[in-house]
Design a protein around this motif. Structure first.
Motif, mmCIF file in Angstrom:
data_model
loop_
_atom_site.group_PDB
_atom_site.id
_atom_site.type_symbol
_atom_site.label_atom_id
_atom_site.label_comp_id
_atom_site.label_asym_id
_atom_site.label_seq_id
_atom_site.Cartn_x
_atom_site.Cartn_y
_atom_site.Cartn_z
ATOM 1 N N ASN A 66 0.883 -1.187 -0.005
ATOM 2 C CA ASN A 66 -0.004 -0.054 -0.044
ATOM 3 C C ASN A 66 0.772 1.235 -0.202
ATOM 4 N N SER A 67 0.457 2.340 -0.619
ATOM 5 C CA SER A 67 1.073 3.687 -0.574
ATOM 6 C C SER A 67 -0.042 4.580 -0.388
ATOM 7 N N ALA A 68 0.438 6.013 -0.045
ATOM 8 C CA ALA A 68 -0.469 6.960 -0.131
ATOM 9 C C ALA A 68 0.330 8.328 -0.469
ATOM 10 N N VAL A 69 -0.601 9.343 -0.999
ATOM 11 C CA VAL A 69 -0.150 10.441 -1.570
ATOM 12 C C VAL A 69 -0.403 11.415 -0.408
ATOM 13 N N ILE A 70 0.850 11.951 0.225
ATOM 14 C CA ILE A 70 0.707 12.971 1.224
ATOM 15 C C ILE A 70 1.747 14.154 1.051
ATOM 16 N N ASN A 71 0.903 15.263 1.109
ATOM 17 C CA ASN A 71 1.531 16.693 0.778
ATOM 18 C C ASN A 71 1.914 16.392 -0.514
ATOM 19 N N ASP A 72 1.170 16.010 -1.693
ATOM 20 C CA ASP A 72 1.753 15.712 -2.848
ATOM 21 C C ASP A 72 2.826 14.667 -3.189
ATOM 22 N N ARG A 73 3.162 13.937 -2.338
ATOM 23 C CA ARG A 73 4.309 13.032 -2.533
ATOM 24 C C ARG A 73 3.792 11.714 -2.090
ATOM 25 N N ARG A 74 4.010 10.683 -3.052
ATOM 26 C CA ARG A 74 3.701 9.125 -2.794
ATOM 27 C C ARG A 74 4.533 8.559 -1.850
ATOM 28 N N VAL A 75 4.098 8.205 -0.750
ATOM 29 C CA VAL A 75 4.851 7.492 0.355
ATOM 30 C C VAL A 75 4.721 6.164 0.655
ATOM 31 N N TYR A 76 5.356 5.139 1.339
ATOM 32 C CA TYR A 76 5.235 3.811 1.795
ATOM 33 C C TYR A 76 5.424 4.088 3.402
ATOM 34 N N VAL A 77 4.758 2.621 3.908
ATOM 35 C CA VAL A 77 4.974 2.490 5.214
ATOM 36 C C VAL A 77 6.477 2.367 5.525
ATOM 37 N N GLY A 78 6.656 3.409 6.647
ATOM 38 C CA GLY A 78 8.247 3.317 7.146
ATOM 39 C C GLY A 78 9.002 4.664 6.551
ATOM 40 N N GLU A 79 8.389 4.997 5.475
ATOM 41 C CA GLU A 79 8.955 6.459 5.084
ATOM 42 C C GLU A 79 8.591 7.453 5.689
ATOM 43 N N GLN A 80 9.492 8.599 5.573
ATOM 44 C CA GLN A 80 9.391 9.973 6.270
ATOM 45 C C GLN A 80 8.786 11.021 5.438
ATOM 46 N N ILE A 81 7.779 11.638 6.050
ATOM 47 C CA ILE A 81 7.234 12.740 5.052
ATOM 48 C C ILE A 81 7.141 13.986 6.068
ATOM 49 N N ASP A 82 7.912 14.913 5.763
ATOM 50 C CA ASP A 82 7.862 16.460 6.526
ATOM 51 C C ASP A 82 8.273 16.048 7.808
ATOM 52 N N ALA A 93 -7.672 5.631 5.373
ATOM 53 C CA ALA A 93 -6.963 6.283 6.415
ATOM 54 C C ALA A 93 -5.666 5.881 6.385
ATOM 55 N N VAL A 94 -4.831 6.845 7.005
ATOM 56 C CA VAL A 94 -3.322 6.525 7.228
ATOM 57 C C VAL A 94 -2.925 7.093 8.564
ATOM 58 N N GLU A 95 -1.899 6.524 9.206
ATOM 59 C CA GLU A 95 -1.467 6.844 10.528
ATOM 60 C C GLU A 95 -0.062 7.192 10.541
ATOM 61 N N LEU A 96 0.289 8.485 10.893
ATOM 62 C CA LEU A 96 1.518 9.035 10.911
ATOM 63 C C LEU A 96 2.061 9.286 12.375
ATOM 64 N N GLU A 97 3.238 9.168 12.700
ATOM 65 C CA GLU A 97 3.989 9.383 14.008
ATOM 66 C C GLU A 97 4.971 10.430 13.669
ATOM 67 N N LEU A 98 4.791 11.681 14.731
ATOM 68 C CA LEU A 98 5.332 12.880 14.346
ATOM 69 C C LEU A 98 5.783 13.179 16.228
ATOM 70 N N GLN A 99 7.130 13.448 16.497
ATOM 71 C CA GLN A 99 7.399 13.596 17.915
ATOM 72 C C GLN A 99 6.558 12.745 19.000
ATOM 73 N N GLY A 100 6.507 11.442 18.701
ATOM 74 C CA GLY A 100 5.942 10.527 19.766
ATOM 75 C C GLY A 100 4.333 10.668 19.575
ATOM 76 N N GLU A 101 3.600 11.504 18.811
ATOM 77 C CA GLU A 101 2.383 11.741 18.604
ATOM 78 C C GLU A 101 1.671 10.968 17.470
ATOM 79 N N LYS A 102 0.866 10.161 17.613
ATOM 80 C CA LYS A 102 0.132 9.447 16.492
ATOM 81 C C LYS A 102 -1.021 10.344 15.868
ATOM 82 N N ILE A 103 -1.043 10.565 14.401
ATOM 83 C CA ILE A 103 -1.622 11.478 13.738
ATOM 84 C C ILE A 103 -2.435 10.477 12.720
#
Length: 124
Positions: A66-82, A93-103
């Motif tokens: 699976n992949s997602a387009v976030i902020n106009d960039r295609r990303v895969y699980v484990g990759e960093q985006i911003d 839906a997608v789940e991101l982790e930023l500074q220890g918080e889940k989004i």
């Protein structure tokens, strides 16, 4: 005094039309349409966190992962985006982790209408 040819007169008559052609809109665009470049990111579905905005545009589910387009960039699980890491990708839906918080960012639901029962052409 100088004399203008018919083609020069026509050119002078059409000149004001050329200046206003930038105001013409595409007749195939829906009424009230604005391109994404004209819309501020804050008005689109997003999740702000300390001034960082994540915009989910699409999710692709396939046999190679699976992949997602976030902020106009295609990303895969484990990759960093911003600065955030993509943790999971679900069909809606997608789940991101930023500074220890889940989004969690969800796509807008798509409703599919079905024909009413008893009418010709559809329903059971």
């Amino acid at each position: 005094m100088f004399k203008l040819s018919p083609s020069q007169i026509l050119l002078l008559m059409l000149l004001p039309l050329c200046a206003s052609s930038a105001e013409l809109r595409d007749p195939m665009e829906p009424y009230g349409y604005r391109s994404a470049g004209d819309i501020p990111l804050e008005s689109i579905q997003n999740t702000p966190l300390d001034g960082i905005t994540f915009r989910l545009s699409g999710i692709f589910v396939g046999p190679k992962g699976n992949s997602a387009v976030i902020n106009d960039r295609r990303v895969y699980v484990g990759e960093q985006i911003d600065g955030a890491q993509l943790v999971t990708i679900d069909p809606h839906a997608v789940e991101l982790e930023l500074q220890g918080e889940k989004i969690k960012i969800e796509l807008l639901p798509i409703s599919v209408k079905t024909p009413a029962k008893g009418l010709s052409g559809g329903g059971k």
